[in-house]
Design a protein around this motif. Structure first.
Motif, short mmCIF file in Angstrom:
data_model
loop_
_atom_site.label_atom_id
_atom_site.label_comp_id
_atom_site.label_asym_id
_atom_site.label_seq_id
_atom_site.Cartn_x
_atom_site.Cartn_y
_atom_site.Cartn_z
N ARG A 3 38.87 75.82 27.96
CA ARG A 3 37.69 76.68 28.11
C ARG A 3 38.16 78.06 28.56
O ARG A 3 38.69 78.20 29.64
N GLN A 4 38.00 79.04 27.70
CA GLN A 4 38.47 80.39 28.00
C GLN A 4 37.36 81.40 27.78
O GLN A 4 36.31 81.06 27.27
N ARG A 5 37.66 82.63 28.16
CA ARG A 5 36.68 83.70 27.94
C ARG A 5 36.88 84.37 26.59
O ARG A 5 35.93 84.79 25.95
N ARG A 8 33.10 84.45 25.58
CA ARG A 8 32.02 83.94 26.43
C ARG A 8 32.47 84.02 27.88
O ARG A 8 33.59 83.61 28.20
N TYR A 9 31.59 84.51 28.73
CA TYR A 9 31.92 84.60 30.15
C TYR A 9 31.66 83.26 30.79
O TYR A 9 30.55 82.94 31.19
N GLU A 10 32.71 82.43 30.84
CA GLU A 10 32.59 81.09 31.39
C GLU A 10 33.66 80.89 32.44
O GLU A 10 34.58 81.70 32.56
N ARG A 11 33.59 79.79 33.18
CA ARG A 11 34.63 79.52 34.16
C ARG A 11 35.86 78.97 33.43
O ARG A 11 35.79 77.92 32.81
N PRO A 12 36.97 79.71 33.47
CA PRO A 12 38.14 79.29 32.70
C PRO A 12 38.74 78.00 33.23
O PRO A 12 38.81 77.80 34.44
#
Ligand code: ATP
Ligand code: MG
Length: 426
Positions: free
Chosen positions: A121-123, A113-117
């Motif tokens: 919480r990772q990509r 998932r393209y999220e703010r690491p």
């Protein structure tokens, strides 16, 4: 030229940490097989449309988090952001739901998932998940919740909280939706930007906004459980009763929702206060409409996914990483001793011992130091004289007691040797 680094939002799982991963996977496989869940492995990329339909275009995941690209054949491909859609696609494709029976499945693997690491919480991240398909019975909801709590408990995790809610069925949500729009409209300017957009498109999702101000407003929003039909109410009551019967504590969280039509009845999350902002370890619920949405036979289903990174962050606070430690560290010097040591190591491995062979060829003193550092239970030493007599020095590291023994004798009395190793471990 600069060295190449891992992509932002991805992480290498290095040997110092891998023990946690292997432990989680081992305990999970054990607990899941005891409940007769079978593993399923599906591809990590799928047609983009699968996720658009299976997760929903109005979600954050599909709206802004997917890794979507065109392949060389100009097909739109997406790296899976979650596991359920692929599992359901696979079951439909292989006609495994046609007979109407119950399917109990689990999976593990990478999600994207393209999220703010940030911490937890990772990509590229990892999930273990279960899906129980073919039963609409509240016992199915409770079975999967109980398995999740068992797993977390078996890993030694404590202080976890189970949040529970019901989102009823699509028809229950029509009146609730109107009540939500009426409630939030006067606050419109105070809501976060995403929530403002959701006000008319999908107001239910405002309830699970991460924005603090929006959350405060949502606290007093109309509750979905006040709009449940009798049938939905009965399902929810039964789930709660069964959880209580099993001794599983929970609290109702009226803001816990899944905003799409094919999510039905039970929604739950398992959280920890030790994880900062990324507090949810496990999220799940019932999705009675999804299989039909993806073109399969009408099939009720319930499942969850655990975020491995968050789980391991919790484990790391509790215990040090399980390490791979040799039973024997084999030290040797001289051509014929080194050859015999290699053979001896192979033979001991073949009967189940963990054996590390020193390959350095350095002086005995240096090899002994490495044997110490390895944490080995015992050291096997072969020099010229041992090689000549086909013997070996067996040295117990804890007591430093050493004895010469014929290599053949060492290998002929394996039960005894295993017992000795076990005895020295404790
Ligand atoms: P969040 O609200 O934290 O974004 P989510 O609702 O998007 O979570 P789910 O889709 O329900 O998460 O996924 C189940 C679990 O997978 C989460 O509870 C979490 O533990 C883990 N998870 C989800 N996204 C990530 C990510 N980007 N990095 C690490 N773990 C994640
Ligand atoms: Mg998310």
């Amino acid at each position: 030229m600069g060295a190449i680094q891992a992509i932002r939002g991805t992480r290498d799982i290095l040997p110092g940490e891998i023990g946690y991963w292997q432990q989680v996977e081992m305990v999970a496989a054990q607990i899941l097989s005891r409940a007769l869940y079978q593993e399923i492995r599906t591809p990590i990329f799928e047609q983009t449309e699968l996720f658009e339909r299976g997760i929903g275009e109005a979600t954050d995941i599909v709206g802004k988090e997917m890794y979507t690209f065109r392949d060389r054949g100009d097909r739109s491909i997406t790296l899976r952001p979650e596991g359920t859609a692929g599992v359901v696609r696979s079951l439909i494709e292989h006609k495994l739901l046609a007979s109407g029976g119950v399917q109990r499945l689990w999976y593990k693997g990478s999600m994207f998932r393209y999220e703010r690491p940030q911490a937890g919480r990772q990509r590229q991240f990892h999930q273990i998940g279960v899906e129980l398909l073919g039963s609409a019975d509240p016992r199915a909801d409770v079975e999967v919740i109980a398995i999740a709590t068992d797993l977390l408990q078996a890993l030694g995790l404590k202080n976890l909280k189970l949040d529970l809610n019901s989102v009823g069925r699509g028809v229950d949500r029509i009146a609730h939706r109107e009540a939500l729009v009426n409630y939030f409209t006067p606050y419109k300017d105070e809501l976060d930007k995403d929530s403002q957009e959701r006000l008319h498109r999908n107001p239910l999702r405002i309830l699970d906004s991460k924005d603090e101000k929006t959350q405060a407003i949502a606290q007093n929003a109309p509750k979905i459980i006040d709009h449940l039909s009798d049938e939905s109410r009965r399902h929810f009551d039964r789930v709660q009763q069964l959880l209580t019967d099993l001794g599983i504590e929970y609290q109702i969280n009226h803001c816990l929702v899944r905003g799409l039509d094919y999510y039905t009845h039970t929604a739950f999350e398992i959280k920890s206060d030790d994880l900062g902002a990324q507090s949810t370890v496990c999220g799940g619920g019932r999705y009675d409409g999804l299989v039909a949405e993806l073109g399969g036979p009408d099939t009720p289903a319930v499942g969850w996914a655990i975020g491995m990174e968050r789980l391991i962050l919790l484990l790391q606070k509790l215990v040090s990483a399980p390490a791979l430690v040799p039973d024997f560290y084999v030290v040797s010097k001289g051509d014929s001793a080194e050859a015999q040591a290699l053979i001896l190591a192979q033979k001991l491995r073949s009967v189940g011992f963990r054996v590390e062979l020193d390959l350095s060829g350095s002086a005995f003193g240096k090899q002994f130091k490495r044997a110490d550092r390895s944490g080995a239970i015992a050291c096997l030493v072969l020099g010229d004289s041992e090689a000549q007599n086909n013997t070996v020095q067996l040295k117990w590291m804890a007591t430093q007691v050493q004895q010469a023994i014929a290599q053949a004798d060492l290998l002929s009395n394996l039960d005894n040797l295993k017992q000795e190793i076990e005895r020295h471990k404790n």
